[in-house]
Design an enzyme around this catalytic site. Structure first.
Site, PDB file in Angstrom:
ATOM      1  CD  GLU A  43      93.316 -94.625  42.094  1.00  0.00           C
ATOM      2  OE1 GLU A  43      93.386 -93.865  43.062  1.00  0.00           O
ATOM      3  OE2 GLU A  43      92.272 -95.248  41.790  1.00  0.00           O
ATOM      4  CD  GLU A 101      93.684 -89.923  43.208  1.00  0.00           C
ATOM      5  OE1 GLU A 101      92.813 -90.496  43.898  1.00  0.00           O
ATOM      6  OE2 GLU A 101      93.823 -90.116  41.991  1.00  0.00           O
TER       7      GLU A 101
END
EC number: 3.2.1.25
Length: 878
Positions: free
Chosen positions: A456, A553
């Site tokens: 991320e 995710e």
């Protein structure tokens, strides 16, 4: 004291002198704190927290509020020391090294009171030359500095500009500046985990002594030559040649089951030398490939590599070789802008089904047999993939060996997560050593199918999580490219050409490369992978989910079972709004979000008994989590073969997260210790290789068939409708036989809801529920799936179900014969803390009887099960 003396290599000629000796220093050490006021024995491998607990100086670190109470442990500077006698004559060896496989994290090392080196990276392997300081009797000290204090110092010294984030959110109760130390990032806290920045020696430490030369590294990669249609094996060996003269000899590579034996002549010059061998496997030999779980066998071949060198020096290595190819396919898709993002294994497109892996414990020395238990639970739930998330650790060797054995594909992040990082030379040097070592260590595992630079961080940078001014952004983009592209990517390209690399997750893949390594929208539905979280929108509405190429995710929180919480709490903690419950929740607003999402479709518990309300609330959060992730995952699975509004061809669903690091609310489907939550039982069904998926669109009910199989199969779809008030279906329909094509998702059934209700007599949305399954010749091919026509809180006719169980034993398995008095949604069978799993759980019970099996993980008795058994359904809390 037991001597850990290992004769690693063959004897030289007919003599009795070993070519190399290795003496492990694992076992008992002495540990003392910074001012010397506390001294205690401690185990290696191990950490300070574990040593303190084993000596009775602290309680279980996970008990109640001990993550705060024991913060002092991480803020002190501890020293590990040991005195030992080497059980062989040191003077006979040309080179003696101290090998540290894993030091956690910042330390100065003294050997016989001489400083021989320092460590600053938990993920690196260190080797120090001690030839000139080693004696028969020796002392060793590792003087640790608190990683928390070290990180703060490094951050303070970085004066040119800030590298955010400084600290985690207050709700996480963590430590600051974790991005300045190469240590398990989540050890400073996370939104599902505590802050326990450990210190210690977490892997083996040993003395190695050798003459002539020593094999430092041995690694290999199978390569498939498409043009020649044959397999080759690239073997790389790194030597330390201490002889003053060149060392000649030959290498014999043997893979007996592939009828392969090849001999090579080599000459090693003094110094550090690399030997690269290219082994050809005859195309006349059939090579069985390694397949992911559910797609084929995990065939491996035993290989020996024997170095026969001058002076009668023989060095032999044995390994298991697996053959498989992996391709990341990014190509245009008809009817959609952007590019595909999916994996081919051995040339076959594979839908990646699975979850995200975090460290199994804050204290790695406590991770033992549970590793196999957790990974077995992965394949038992029909998963084929785990993403080793970038805020944890590069897992131990056994993890990857088990993934190879079980057929679990691994998406391997490098250990950077949710932060920007410095790029000063010292930090880059440490990262370079770390990455080069981990590539060498892990590249021979077929389970690893991709390297990813971070978790991320591209999104954090480009979506401006840290509120960086627009004028300063180029500085951080430059640092990002320096770290992940110019360093890590270059190391991967040089060290491993057998699998793809992406810079981040989420990322736009090839589009990210085209945009100079940072995309304007790294979470695009048209490229790469996405991460998606939404706790406000109704999770039963599939239209809120991204129709992306790959979902790596996504998820929802729930609480672990009462039997898991009970071990680390006291009676005053057992309410949803207790100080303990608020303390254990590390995600801002998490407890309220769970109740809000549950309240959209379920009546919240209203018992006058506080303990009963707490247990019912725990149960309801698990129901909510399981149903939410089921809805989202089924959406991704049915999107694999279609483009709708220019979006689709989803080829991966990895929910967040598989496992827990402690006993607390989280996104996990496996509780700390391995107990299956309702979500994991649901995963067993929604990841089934053949699955019917039901959903509504514009008041029409659809059922898609989803297949992960390689072959086409003939089957029928059965659709049944029950009223909540009756165990007999009010209507049913069986389709004509059809052929379900392998590797596709197609619409099998379509009916307006109004017609379905009319066809089934007196049904209304509130009074009826639909179930459906795939079968052939009366044999069930899929799980029985279901679709709610309204929220259960609006159900009409739902009455309290009296469910009884008769337990019997058949060998090591226990049989639960259930009987219900009424239709019961979300039936939950619980045996407290008895370790094991049921064949199914959390199910909709629409028939009077049902048989469920229980597989214990440890020896147990029928009497123990009967005393611990408890059954709950949604009707018990209404």
């Amino acid at each position: 004291m037991r001597l850990h003396l290992l004769l690693l290599l063959a004897l030289c000629g007919a003599g009795t002198t070993a070519a190399e000796l290795s003496y492990s220093l694992r076992g008992n050490w002495s540990i003392c704190n910074g001012n010397g006021s506390l001294e205690l024995p401690g185990a290696v491998p191990g950490c300070v927290h574990s040593a303190l607990f084993q000596q009775g100086l602290i309680q279980d670190s996970y008990y109640r509020f001990n993550d705060l109470n024991y913060r002092w442990v991480s803020l002190d500077n501890w020293t590990y020391s040991k005195e030992f006698k080497i059980p062989f004559e040191i003077s006979k060896w040309q080179k003696v090294n101290l090998i540290l496989e894993g030091v956690d994290t910042v330390s100065k090392i003294l050997f016989n009171e001489v400083t021989i080196g320092e460590t600053d990276n938990m993920f690196n392997r260190y080797s120090f030359d001690i030839t000139n300081v080693v004696r028969d009797v020796n002392s060793i000290e590792l003087r640790f500095q608190s990683a928390v204090l070290y990180a703060a110092q490094q951050s303070k010294a970085h004066t040119r500009y800030q590298v955010p984030p400084d600290c985690p959110p207050l709700v996480q109760k963590g430590e600051c500046h974790v991005n300045f130390v190469r240590k398990e990032q989540c050890s400073f806290s996370w939104d599902w985990g505590p802050s326990f920045p450990t210190q210690g020696i977490w892997k083996d430490v040993r003395i190695e002594a050798y003459n002539i030369c020593h094999l430092n590294y041995f690694t290999f990669s199978p390569i498939y030559d498409k043009s020649a249609q044959e397999w080759n094996l690239e073997i790389e060996s790194t030597f330390d040649v201490v002889s003053s003269k060149p060392v000649g000899g030959q290498v014999i590579v043997a893979i007996p089951k592939l009828q392969t034996q090849q001999t090579y002549s080599i000459e090693l010059q003094p110094g550090k030398r690399i030997v690269e061998l290219f082994v050809n496997i005859s195309k006349n030999i059939t090579v069985e490939t390694w397949w992911p779980h559910g797609h084929g066998n995990q065939t491996g071949y035993n290989m020996t590599v024997l170095f026969e060198l001058d002076g009668g020096l023989n060095i032999e290595k044995s390994a298991k070789v697996y053959f498989r190819t992996v391709e990341l396919i990014e190509e245009p898709i008809k009817g959609s802008p952007g590019l595909s993002f999916y994996f081919k294994i051995n040339g076959f497109p594979i839908f990646l089904k699975g979850s995200n892996w975090i460290p199994a414990d804050s204290f790695q020395d406590r991770v033992t047999s549970e590793l196999r238990l957790l990974l077995q639970s992965v394949v038992d739930a029909n998963m084929n993939t785990l993403r080793v998330w970038g805020g944890g650790i590069y897992e131990q060797d056994e993890f990857y060996e088990l993934c190879d054995e079980l057929g679990i594909m691994v998406w391997q992040d490098f250990m950077f997560a949710c932060a920007l990082y410095p790029t000063d030379q010292g930090f880059l040097d440490s990262v370079t050593a770390e990455v080069a070592y981990q590539i060498k260590r892990l590249k021979s595992h077929p389970s690893i199918i991709i390297w990813s630079g971070n978790n991320e961080n591209e999104e954090a940078l480009m979506m401006n999580w840290y509120h960086i001014s627009f004028t300063d952004r180029p500085i951080y983009i430059k640092d990002y490219v320096t770290l992940y592209v110019k360093n890590i990517r270059e190391l991967v390209l040089a060290g491993d050409k057998s699998r793809p690399f992406i810079t981040s997750s989420p990322t736009n893949g090839a589009e990210t490369v085209a945009e100079a390594w940072v995309s304007q929208n790294p979470n695009s539905n048209y490229f790469g992978d996405v991460h998606f979280y939404d706790y406000i929108s109704d999770c039963w509405n599939w239209k809120v989910f991204p129709k992306a190429r790959f979902a790596s995710e996504y998820g929802y929180q729930s609480w672990p079972s009462f039997s898991t919480l009970e071990k680390v709490s006291s009676t005053e903690d057992w309410s949803f709004n207790s100080k303990f419950s608020l303390h254990r929740q590390h995600h801002e607003g998490g407890n309220k979000q769970m109740l809000y999402q549950a309240g959209l479709h379920f009546k919240l518990p209203q018992s006058t008994d506080p303990l009963r309300t707490f247990k019912d609330t725990i149960y309801l959060t698990q129901v909510m989590q399981a149903q939410c992730v089921k809805t989202e995952t089924e959406f991704y699975r049915r999107s694999r073969s279609e483009i709708v509004d220019q979006q689709g061809h989803t080829m991966g669903a990895l929910y967040w997260q598989l496992n827990d690091i402690w006993q607390a609310p989280s996104w996990a489907s496996l509780e700390y210790g391995g107990k299956w939550k309702m979500l994991h039982y649901f995963a067993q069904n929604f990841f089934a290789p053949l699955l019917p998926v039901g959903f509504e669109n514009e008041n029409t009910f659809y059922i898609y068939g989803v297949s992960d199989l390689h072959s086409d199969y003939s089957m029928t779809l059965s659709v049944r409708v029950h009223t909540w008030s009756s165990l007999e279906p009010v209507c049913s329909r069986v389709t004509e036989r059809f052929v379900m094509k392998g590797g596709e998702a197609v619409c099998l059934y379509e009916e307006p809801v109004s017609e379905l209700l009319r066809r089934c007599g007196n049904c209304t949305r509130e009074s009826c529920v639909v179930s459906f399954y795939l079968s052939a010749d009366h044999e069930l091919l899929s799980p029985t799936n279901y679709h709610f026509l309204s929220s259960p809180k609006e159900a009409v006719g739902l009455c309290k179900a009296q469910i009884t169980a008769i337990i019997s034993q058949q060998g090591d398995i226990f049989v639960f014969d259930l009987e219900t008095s009424a239709v019961a949604p979300f039936v939950w069978l619980d045996v407290g803390s008895i370790p094991g799993r049921f064949s199914d759980n959390g199910f909709l019970m629409t028939e009077k009887t049902r048989t469920i099996l229980f597989y214990p993980w440890e020896p147990t008795s029928k009497n123990e099960l009967e005393q611990s058994f408890h059954v709950t359904s949604l009707t018990d809390i209404y």
